[in-house]
Scaffold this motif. Sequence first.
Motif, PDB file in Angstrom:
ATOM      1  N   LEU A   1      46.799  39.742  45.163  1.00  0.00           N
ATOM      2  CA  LEU A   1      45.776  39.230  46.102  1.00  0.00           C
ATOM      3  C   LEU A   1      46.214  39.367  47.562  1.00  0.00           C
ATOM      4  O   LEU A   1      45.378  39.362  48.471  1.00  0.00           O
ATOM      5  CB  LEU A   1      45.473  37.750  45.817  1.00  0.00           C
ATOM      6  CG  LEU A   1      44.813  37.443  44.477  1.00  0.00           C
ATOM      7  CD1 LEU A   1      44.703  35.930  44.285  1.00  0.00           C
ATOM      8  CD2 LEU A   1      43.428  38.082  44.367  1.00  0.00           C
TER       9      LEU A   1
ATOM     10  N   ASN B   1      46.970  40.322  51.151  1.00  0.00           N
ATOM     11  CA  ASN B   1      46.352  41.297  52.062  1.00  0.00           C
ATOM     12  C   ASN B   1      45.109  41.985  51.501  1.00  0.00           C
ATOM     13  O   ASN B   1      44.749  43.081  51.943  1.00  0.00           O
ATOM     14  CB  ASN B   1      47.376  42.335  52.550  1.00  0.00           C
ATOM     15  CG  ASN B   1      48.111  41.808  53.768  1.00  0.00           C
ATOM     16  OD1 ASN B   1      47.766  40.768  54.316  1.00  0.00           O
ATOM     17  ND2 ASN B   1      49.120  42.539  54.208  1.00  0.00           N
ATOM     18  N   THR B   2      44.482  41.352  50.524  1.00  0.00           N
ATOM     19  CA  THR B   2      43.126  41.759  50.164  1.00  0.00           C
ATOM     20  C   THR B   2      42.186  40.793  50.894  1.00  0.00           C
ATOM     21  O   THR B   2      42.626  39.868  51.592  1.00  0.00           O
ATOM     22  CB  THR B   2      42.870  41.640  48.652  1.00  0.00           C
ATOM     23  OG1 THR B   2      42.896  40.242  48.307  1.00  0.00           O
ATOM     24  CG2 THR B   2      43.912  42.381  47.831  1.00  0.00           C
TER      25      THR B   2
ATOM     26  N   TRP C   1      40.772  38.443  49.772  1.00  0.00           N
ATOM     27  CA  TRP C   1      40.964  37.078  49.271  1.00  0.00           C
ATOM     28  C   TRP C   1      41.505  36.175  50.392  1.00  0.00           C
ATOM     29  O   TRP C   1      41.136  35.016  50.504  1.00  0.00           O
ATOM     30  CB  TRP C   1      41.969  37.088  48.103  1.00  0.00           C
ATOM     31  CG  TRP C   1      42.119  35.766  47.423  1.00  0.00           C
ATOM     32  CD1 TRP C   1      42.995  34.773  47.751  1.00  0.00           C
ATOM     33  CD2 TRP C   1      41.366  35.269  46.306  1.00  0.00           C
ATOM     34  NE1 TRP C   1      42.834  33.689  46.910  1.00  0.00           N
ATOM     35  CE2 TRP C   1      41.842  33.977  46.017  1.00  0.00           C
ATOM     36  CE3 TRP C   1      40.333  35.802  45.524  1.00  0.00           C
ATOM     37  CZ2 TRP C   1      41.325  33.201  44.975  1.00  0.00           C
ATOM     38  CZ3 TRP C   1      39.826  35.037  44.493  1.00  0.00           C
ATOM     39  CH2 TRP C   1      40.317  33.752  44.226  1.00  0.00           C
TER      40      TRP C   1
ATOM     41  N   ASN D   1      35.449  37.051  46.320  1.00  0.00           N
ATOM     42  CA  ASN D   1      35.107  37.970  45.230  1.00  0.00           C
ATOM     43  C   ASN D   1      35.547  39.391  45.579  1.00  0.00           C
ATOM     44  O   ASN D   1      36.031  40.136  44.722  1.00  0.00           O
ATOM     45  CB  ASN D   1      33.605  37.903  44.948  1.00  0.00           C
ATOM     46  CG  ASN D   1      33.257  38.637  43.673  1.00  0.00           C
ATOM     47  OD1 ASN D   1      32.688  39.713  43.710  1.00  0.00           O
ATOM     48  ND2 ASN D   1      33.654  38.085  42.542  1.00  0.00           N
TER      49      ASN D   1
ATOM     50  N   SER E   1      39.199  39.588  44.952  1.00  0.00           N
ATOM     51  CA  SER E   1      39.529  39.661  43.524  1.00  0.00           C
ATOM     52  C   SER E   1      39.196  41.041  42.967  1.00  0.00           C
ATOM     53  O   SER E   1      39.676  41.420  41.907  1.00  0.00           O
ATOM     54  CB  SER E   1      38.810  38.557  42.737  1.00  0.00           C
ATOM     55  OG  SER E   1      37.436  38.828  42.657  1.00  0.00           O
TER      56      SER E   1
ATOM     57  N   GLY F   1      40.001  43.679  44.673  1.00  0.00           N
ATOM     58  CA  GLY F   1      41.018  44.564  45.253  1.00  0.00           C
ATOM     59  C   GLY F   1      40.691  45.142  46.623  1.00  0.00           C
ATOM     60  O   GLY F   1      41.415  46.005  47.111  1.00  0.00           O
ATOM     61  N   ILE F   2      39.626  44.682  47.266  1.00  0.00           N
ATOM     62  CA  ILE F   2      39.257  45.284  48.555  1.00  0.00           C
ATOM     63  C   ILE F   2      40.252  44.831  49.618  1.00  0.00           C
ATOM     64  O   ILE F   2      40.454  43.633  49.821  1.00  0.00           O
ATOM     65  CB  ILE F   2      37.814  44.901  48.960  1.00  0.00           C
ATOM     66  CG1 ILE F   2      36.837  45.304  47.847  1.00  0.00           C
ATOM     67  CG2 ILE F   2      37.441  45.549  50.287  1.00  0.00           C
ATOM     68  CD1 ILE F   2      35.401  44.902  48.098  1.00  0.00           C
ATOM     69  N   PRO F   3      40.900  45.781  50.314  1.00  0.00           N
ATOM     70  CA  PRO F   3      41.929  45.405  51.290  1.00  0.00           C
ATOM     71  C   PRO F   3      41.310  44.720  52.513  1.00  0.00           C
ATOM     72  O   PRO F   3      40.148  44.952  52.837  1.00  0.00           O
ATOM     73  CB  PRO F   3      42.554  46.732  51.717  1.00  0.00           C
ATOM     74  CG  PRO F   3      41.979  47.771  50.856  1.00  0.00           C
ATOM     75  CD  PRO F   3      40.725  47.242  50.249  1.00  0.00           C
ATOM     76  N   ARG F   4      42.122  43.920  53.182  1.00  0.00           N
ATOM     77  CA  ARG F   4      41.656  43.334  54.436  1.00  0.00           C
ATOM     78  C   ARG F   4      41.966  44.313  55.575  1.00  0.00           C
ATOM     79  O   ARG F   4      42.775  45.207  55.430  1.00  0.00           O
ATOM     80  CB  ARG F   4      42.330  41.977  54.674  1.00  0.00           C
ATOM     81  CG  ARG F   4      43.776  42.057  55.041  1.00  0.00           C
ATOM     82  CD  ARG F   4      44.473  40.723  55.053  1.00  0.00           C
ATOM     83  NE  ARG F   4      44.056  39.879  56.159  1.00  0.00           N
ATOM     84  CZ  ARG F   4      44.773  38.835  56.618  1.00  0.00           C
ATOM     85  NH1 ARG F   4      45.922  38.527  56.040  1.00  0.00           N
ATOM     86  NH2 ARG F   4      44.359  38.106  57.606  1.00  0.00           N
TER      87      ARG F   4
ATOM     88  N   TRP G   1      40.238  46.694  57.079  1.00  0.00           N
ATOM     89  CA  TRP G   1      39.869  48.103  56.981  1.00  0.00           C
ATOM     90  C   TRP G   1      38.556  48.290  57.736  1.00  0.00           C
ATOM     91  O   TRP G   1      37.533  47.688  57.375  1.00  0.00           O
ATOM     92  CB  TRP G   1      39.666  48.518  55.509  1.00  0.00           C
ATOM     93  CG  TRP G   1      40.938  48.999  54.855  1.00  0.00           C
ATOM     94  CD1 TRP G   1      42.174  48.447  54.969  1.00  0.00           C
ATOM     95  CD2 TRP G   1      41.074  50.132  54.006  1.00  0.00           C
ATOM     96  NE1 TRP G   1      43.091  49.162  54.236  1.00  0.00           N
ATOM     97  CE2 TRP G   1      42.441  50.202  53.634  1.00  0.00           C
ATOM     98  CE3 TRP G   1      40.202  51.094  53.521  1.00  0.00           C
ATOM     99  CZ2 TRP G   1      42.932  51.200  52.801  1.00  0.00           C
ATOM    100  CZ3 TRP G   1      40.689  52.073  52.674  1.00  0.00           C
ATOM    101  CH2 TRP G   1      42.046  52.132  52.323  1.00  0.00           C
TER     102      TRP G   1
ATOM    103  N   LEU H   1      35.470  52.099  51.454  1.00  0.00           N
ATOM    104  CA  LEU H   1      35.103  53.114  50.469  1.00  0.00           C
ATOM    105  C   LEU H   1      33.695  52.807  49.948  1.00  0.00           C
ATOM    106  O   LEU H   1      33.242  51.653  49.990  1.00  0.00           O
ATOM    107  CB  LEU H   1      36.108  53.112  49.311  1.00  0.00           C
ATOM    108  CG  LEU H   1      37.576  53.379  49.698  1.00  0.00           C
ATOM    109  CD1 LEU H   1      38.475  53.329  48.459  1.00  0.00           C
ATOM    110  CD2 LEU H   1      37.726  54.723  50.405  1.00  0.00           C
TER     111      LEU H   1
ATOM    112  N   GLU I   1      32.432  52.341  47.118  1.00  0.00           N
ATOM    113  CA  GLU I   1      32.327  51.306  46.079  1.00  0.00           C
ATOM    114  C   GLU I   1      32.314  49.900  46.672  1.00  0.00           C
ATOM    115  O   GLU I   1      31.847  48.951  46.052  1.00  0.00           O
ATOM    116  CB  GLU I   1      33.534  51.408  45.123  1.00  0.00           C
ATOM    117  CG  GLU I   1      33.584  52.662  44.260  1.00  0.00           C
ATOM    118  CD  GLU I   1      34.329  53.812  44.932  1.00  0.00           C
ATOM    119  OE1 GLU I   1      34.370  53.841  46.178  1.00  0.00           O
ATOM    120  OE2 GLU I   1      34.848  54.680  44.215  1.00  0.00           O
ATOM    121  N   TRP I   2      32.844  49.744  47.869  1.00  0.00           N
ATOM    122  CA  TRP I   2      32.996  48.413  48.458  1.00  0.00           C
ATOM    123  C   TRP I   2      31.845  48.038  49.405  1.00  0.00           C
ATOM    124  O   TRP I   2      31.755  46.881  49.843  1.00  0.00           O
ATOM    125  CB  TRP I   2      34.312  48.336  49.260  1.00  0.00           C
ATOM    126  CG  TRP I   2      35.547  48.585  48.461  1.00  0.00           C
ATOM    127  CD1 TRP I   2      35.719  48.382  47.117  1.00  0.00           C
ATOM    128  CD2 TRP I   2      36.801  49.072  48.949  1.00  0.00           C
ATOM    129  NE1 TRP I   2      36.999  48.724  46.745  1.00  0.00           N
ATOM    130  CE2 TRP I   2      37.691  49.147  47.853  1.00  0.00           C
ATOM    131  CE3 TRP I   2      37.270  49.456  50.203  1.00  0.00           C
ATOM    132  CZ2 TRP I   2      39.001  49.584  47.962  1.00  0.00           C
ATOM    133  CZ3 TRP I   2      38.589  49.880  50.322  1.00  0.00           C
ATOM    134  CH2 TRP I   2      39.439  49.954  49.215  1.00  0.00           C
TER     135      TRP I   2
END
Lengths: 496, 175
Positions: A376, A378-379, A381, A438, A441, A443-446, A448, A452, A454-455
């Motif tokens: 989690l 640096n995502t 989260w 969410n 959880s 996996g989306i990085p902070r 950025w 991508l 998908e995000w």
Amino acid sequence: MSKATVDKIHYSDAENRGALIAVKAHLITGFLVFLLMMLGGAVMRAAQGALMPSVGADLFYQIMTVHGVGVVGTSAIASTGILWYFLRQYVQLSTKIFWLNFFIFLTGVVIILGSIFLGGYAGAWTFLYPLPGISLGVWSTGAAAGFLIGLLLIGTGFLILYLDWGRAILSRYGSFGQALGLPQLFGKEPLNPYHPTTVVVGTMVLIVDFLGIAAGAVALVIMLINLYNPEFKPDALLVKNLIYFFGHVIINAAMYASVSAVYELLPQYTGRPYKTSKVFYAAWFAIVFMVMAVYPHHLYMDFPLPKWIMIVGQVLSYGSGIPLMVVTGYGALMLVYRSGIQWNTSAKLLILSMFGWAAGGIPAVLDSMITFNKVLHNTLWVPGHFHFYLLLGLLPMILGFTLYLFNIPQEKEPPLVEKLGFYSYAGGALLLSLVFLNSGSNGIPRRWAVHLDEWIPYAQLGAVAAVLVVFGFLLFTVRVLIVLPKAAEPVPAAVH
Amino acid sequence: MQSAAWYITLISVISLIGVFYFVISNSKVKEEYSSFSKAWYGVRGKWFIFLIILWVTLLIITLKPFPLPSQTENYSDKGDQIIDVSGHQWYWVMSSDTVVIDKPVVFQVTTGDVNHGFGVYNEKLELVAQVQAMPGYTNKLVYTFTQPGKYRILCLEYCGVAHHGMIGELNVKES
């Protein structure tokens, strides 16, 4: 102070008027800057959601830098306004020094804004060494130095203010231990349930913030030397420790400073006193140490950090939530339960703040366990849990206190604009925080600027939530700008 | 782990909303504080004990064994797959881009300039492992892949204005 009741400090009417103006200046500044920071946040989420193609990476990271440093700084200045307002009722504080810190703060802000929007500095509020000095030509050494000097100046202003707090507390209570209620906690003095909660809070904030800012100043000076003398290379892990100690303490102390509004105002709204007790003293004494010792939970992914420091970080990160969950939050709910409270907007916001603080603690505690942190850290989260804290915990305290200063009779029905503002803000903030969590959880990085494909849907939903937050806060800000400047000093309601 | 964190949070937040709803819906009626304060302080004591038991249990479960790899161990003697990784503004340099499943991989991660975050993502874009890349240090991350595929290496520590473009690739093959 062994008396059963508290003698409040006497000031002249002119001194009280001057103090109220100073507090209002802190709050109005806070509202305007928070609003701008929220707009910046909404723009960032929209840019990540591909809704604002005009915001390029350079501008995104500049906004991100100002958003981070702006929110932390404004939280500190607004929460200081709250705590100073209540603390001066129990100890003799100087309004001149309060103003001095305010103007030093504004000077620091101007320098920081110049470094970011004129100099192009975009090294994030965390200014991790050696990033400010290595931008690959994106910003100059001067711009980086401007950012660091601006922060150093702001810290210096706060240190001057805290010297005044320290002087005032020592001259009234003799020692910080007395002010924290330690002789009562350890049975050396009889329990005085009317020992002011605000004095305990103020002493705790003074101790931890003073040390936190001092550590931050060391990091800033080291980095300034490095900027102009690159031969001098400090240890990156040491500097990181200093920065996170500083940052974690500052933002947490802002929460703890603002909670004085809950201790002082909920009793007025419910008619029930918030008495001090051994449990209360123990909780706040523990917090003095825990707030300073939990920061290693930001450094678990720096594997060379000694193992025992990481274990301490995990143990105390959980522990630091207990005083809140058992004393402050629980105590606030007991005050409200079957109290016959008149739910004005201020009271609603203060109880919302208790929910936000407690609920925001859950994802924070999870992230502070190494096992979870491994996937989690640096995502998104991480922004999820601190937006939960700040939007639903800290800001409702600041909002609730400001609405108290409106001095509107308690039985008067809140205007529609307040109701609309409350639900738009609270609903938006909850949605925004949950979307961040969410996203984390998943996996989306902070941090950025470009997401991508998908995000992108997550960012778009986050942008909608951010718009709700901005709309709600805008309504409050407009109301603050209209009502607050003319509002008279509130007369505290009777508490039995 | 990620979905566990999400569901624990969601259930806890909903439970907390329930507690606040209960109190708020019982707030308009006025009752003497002393008529219930003793009983509810009793509940607070039990709540405190529950949190302490939960604290100790969680610490034991999550810290034993310690969840991070030893930094002093010499992994090259163990026959593990070793990859030297270096982060740079804004690309990754890896001594190899191919590993096999079911055999530990030791990523020895450092940086050529500023702090970076070495994050390993699978094809479903799930984060499976990470460590910081820190100036002056080599951080050892040990991970055993169980699924073959094309993994991506994303930067998880802000490192400047092309931070989001710092994406590498790792091929994980059947043994």
